[in-house]
Design a protein around this motif. Sequence first.
Motif, mmCIF file in Angstrom:
data_model
loop_
_atom_site.group_PDB
_atom_site.id
_atom_site.type_symbol
_atom_site.label_atom_id
_atom_site.label_comp_id
_atom_site.label_asym_id
_atom_site.label_seq_id
_atom_site.Cartn_x
_atom_site.Cartn_y
_atom_site.Cartn_z
ATOM 1 N N PRO A 223 0.584 -1.164 0.491
ATOM 2 C CA PRO A 223 0.048 0.156 0.157
ATOM 3 C C PRO A 223 0.756 1.217 0.359
ATOM 4 N N ILE A 224 2.427 1.354 0.860
ATOM 5 C CA ILE A 224 3.068 2.210 0.935
ATOM 6 C C ILE A 224 3.369 2.595 -0.597
ATOM 7 N N GLY A 225 3.910 1.716 -1.578
ATOM 8 C CA GLY A 225 4.584 1.831 -2.427
ATOM 9 C C GLY A 225 3.045 2.485 -3.996
ATOM 10 N N ALA A 226 1.907 1.900 -3.553
ATOM 11 C CA ALA A 226 1.168 2.022 -4.588
ATOM 12 C C ALA A 226 0.971 3.559 -4.141
ATOM 13 N N TYR A 227 0.550 4.286 -2.858
ATOM 14 C CA TYR A 227 0.395 5.706 -2.216
ATOM 15 C C TYR A 227 1.363 6.782 -2.870
ATOM 16 N N GLN A 228 3.087 6.193 -2.721
ATOM 17 C CA GLN A 228 4.302 7.169 -3.404
ATOM 18 C C GLN A 228 3.613 7.331 -4.869
ATOM 19 N N LEU A 229 2.996 6.724 -5.746
ATOM 20 C CA LEU A 229 2.537 6.501 -6.637
ATOM 21 C C LEU A 229 1.385 8.231 -7.008
ATOM 22 N N GLY A 230 0.845 7.933 -5.759
ATOM 23 C CA GLY A 230 -0.533 9.025 -5.733
ATOM 24 C C GLY A 230 -1.193 8.065 -5.765
ATOM 25 N N GLU A 231 -2.598 9.080 -5.086
ATOM 26 C CA GLU A 231 -3.896 8.326 -4.067
ATOM 27 C C GLU A 231 -4.371 7.726 -5.357
ATOM 28 N N GLY A 232 -4.792 8.406 -6.416
ATOM 29 C CA GLY A 232 -5.819 8.100 -7.095
ATOM 30 C C GLY A 232 -5.235 6.328 -7.228
ATOM 31 N N LYS A 242 -8.438 6.694 3.270
ATOM 32 C CA LYS A 242 -8.722 7.252 4.657
ATOM 33 C C LYS A 242 -8.189 6.418 6.030
ATOM 34 N N TRP A 243 -8.187 4.919 5.305
ATOM 35 C CA TRP A 243 -8.561 4.236 7.141
ATOM 36 C C TRP A 243 -6.196 4.264 7.155
ATOM 37 N N PHE A 244 -5.713 4.271 5.424
ATOM 38 C CA PHE A 244 -4.445 4.193 5.145
ATOM 39 C C PHE A 244 -3.644 5.225 5.568
ATOM 40 N N ARG A 245 -4.404 6.763 5.588
ATOM 41 C CA ARG A 245 -3.960 7.390 6.063
ATOM 42 C C ARG A 245 -3.246 7.433 7.836
ATOM 43 N N ILE A 246 -5.042 6.891 8.138
ATOM 44 C CA ILE A 246 -4.462 6.635 9.498
ATOM 45 C C ILE A 246 -3.338 6.527 10.609
ATOM 46 N N LEU A 247 -3.247 5.206 10.023
ATOM 47 C CA LEU A 247 -1.772 3.760 10.345
ATOM 48 C C LEU A 247 -0.682 4.211 9.841
ATOM 49 N N LEU A 248 -1.300 5.345 8.905
ATOM 50 C CA LEU A 248 0.288 6.162 8.541
ATOM 51 C C LEU A 248 0.601 6.968 10.188
ATOM 52 N N VAL A 249 -0.517 7.870 10.328
ATOM 53 C CA VAL A 249 0.014 8.753 11.743
ATOM 54 C C VAL A 249 0.275 7.610 12.856
ATOM 55 N N LEU A 250 -0.994 6.762 13.049
ATOM 56 C CA LEU A 250 -0.840 6.226 14.610
ATOM 57 C C LEU A 250 0.341 5.540 13.592
ATOM 58 N N PHE A 251 1.075 4.475 13.179
ATOM 59 C CA PHE A 251 2.000 4.216 13.769
ATOM 60 C C PHE A 251 3.397 5.117 14.101
ATOM 61 N N SER A 252 4.062 6.261 12.813
ATOM 62 C CA SER A 252 4.574 6.839 13.190
ATOM 63 C C SER A 252 4.511 7.959 14.525
ATOM 64 N N SER A 253 3.122 8.093 14.810
ATOM 65 C CA SER A 253 3.831 8.545 16.395
ATOM 66 C C SER A 253 3.554 7.989 16.748
ATOM 67 N N LEU A 254 3.600 7.090 16.842
ATOM 68 C CA LEU A 254 3.660 5.569 18.260
ATOM 69 C C LEU A 254 5.301 5.694 18.120
ATOM 70 N N LEU A 255 5.658 5.288 16.814
ATOM 71 C CA LEU A 255 7.459 5.302 17.279
ATOM 72 C C LEU A 255 8.092 6.527 17.673
ATOM 73 N N SER A 256 7.296 7.759 16.736
ATOM 74 C CA SER A 256 8.955 8.960 17.654
ATOM 75 C C SER A 256 8.534 8.635 18.700
ATOM 76 N N ALA A 257 7.033 8.397 19.430
ATOM 77 C CA ALA A 257 6.766 8.862 20.939
ATOM 78 C C ALA A 257 7.453 7.780 21.701
ATOM 79 N N THR A 258 7.383 6.739 21.222
ATOM 80 C CA THR A 258 8.555 5.353 21.855
ATOM 81 C C THR A 258 10.053 6.289 22.636
ATOM 82 N N VAL A 259 10.197 6.685 21.243
ATOM 83 C CA VAL A 259 11.339 6.926 21.325
ATOM 84 C C VAL A 259 11.864 8.370 22.260
ATOM 85 N N THR A 260 11.029 9.388 21.772
ATOM 86 C CA THR A 260 10.437 10.405 23.093
ATOM 87 C C THR A 260 9.994 10.059 24.221
ATOM 88 N N ALA A 261 9.857 8.809 24.608
ATOM 89 C CA ALA A 261 9.994 8.127 26.489
ATOM 90 C C ALA A 261 10.871 8.161 26.557
#
Length: 340
Positions: A223-232, A242-261
């Motif tokens: 899905p990331i590879g397809a998204y890199q080629l455009g949303e269409g 919509k759900w793909f973008r939510i997953l990107l936000v959640l896991f990027s936030s979770l990983l950076s939060a773990t580092v900061t914690a």
Amino acid sequence: MKISSVGRIARYQIVFVLLTFALIGALVFSINSGSVEMSVKDIIKIIVFRAQEGSVESNVIWKIRLPRLIAAAILGGALSVSGFLLQTFFRNPIAGPYVLGISSGAKMFVGFTMVVLMSYVSVLPSAIIVLAAFAGSLLSMGFVLLAARKVSNMSMLLLVGVMIGYICSALTDFFVNFAEERDIANLTNWSMGSFSGIGWSDIRVMSIIVFISLIVVLMLSKPIGAYQLGEGYAQSMGINIKWFRILLVLFSSLLSATVTAFAGPIAFVGIAVPQIAKILMNTSKPIIIIPTTFLAGSVFCVFCDILARTLFAPTELSIGTVTAFFGAPFVIWLLLKRKK
């Protein structure tokens, strides 16, 4: 098989092998660097055969050096993958958890939690710190996403992220004013970024969070590879944007939060390392770039931690100072390259 395909595969294998050897070399050098000098033979005996239990050398390795370097490897990789997800989300190589203010949001919530709860308990559970950092990351990310809907210029969005980071840092400093004197030093050192003071219980918590997240991110490679080629194009492949973008936000936030914690905010790793991985591999395929980014981030942070500990020993630099020294020039080069 085409020769070009053979060449690409050979390049991938060579880079992976070199990064693996670089990580092993960094780990060995890190274990052997410090005020307590030990021979390689003694280090092998202590780690492999658990020799000299209870000795100063054994305690230094098992209680201080090993947890610290393992944390640097895990968290460095996590922060780099978080940066890759954010760069995918915004389709911009300059996006990263530190620049967009996400790390500062996590720092703010953790600082607030420490000030409030450390009056009642002597030690905060790792899970509480991670949850606080995750909440702060999501809050900052929410403000960035709101700004992204109002401005189309990425430079303006980055400026908004920097301002959010300043606001969060100001609030963190405000909270520190109400901390107990005995906690102010720990809060200040943590807010500057450091892998010191991490124990095996912390390693277990961060390992579970980071590696489960990494597995999920690897499962999202197509899905990331397809998204890199455009949303269409991604939608035509049956991806729920919509759900793909939510997953990107959640896991990027979770990983950076773990580092900061666990290590505090660390600058520029999330921006520089994913781009370095793409340059090394000469590809943007997520299934290749994700593990390469993690491995390169581990190598980068372990080496930076070695420099932080040894350059001006016995004085120790904050890890953020060292990563910024190497990462900031690379980001400037990326910005100048994009302007050409």
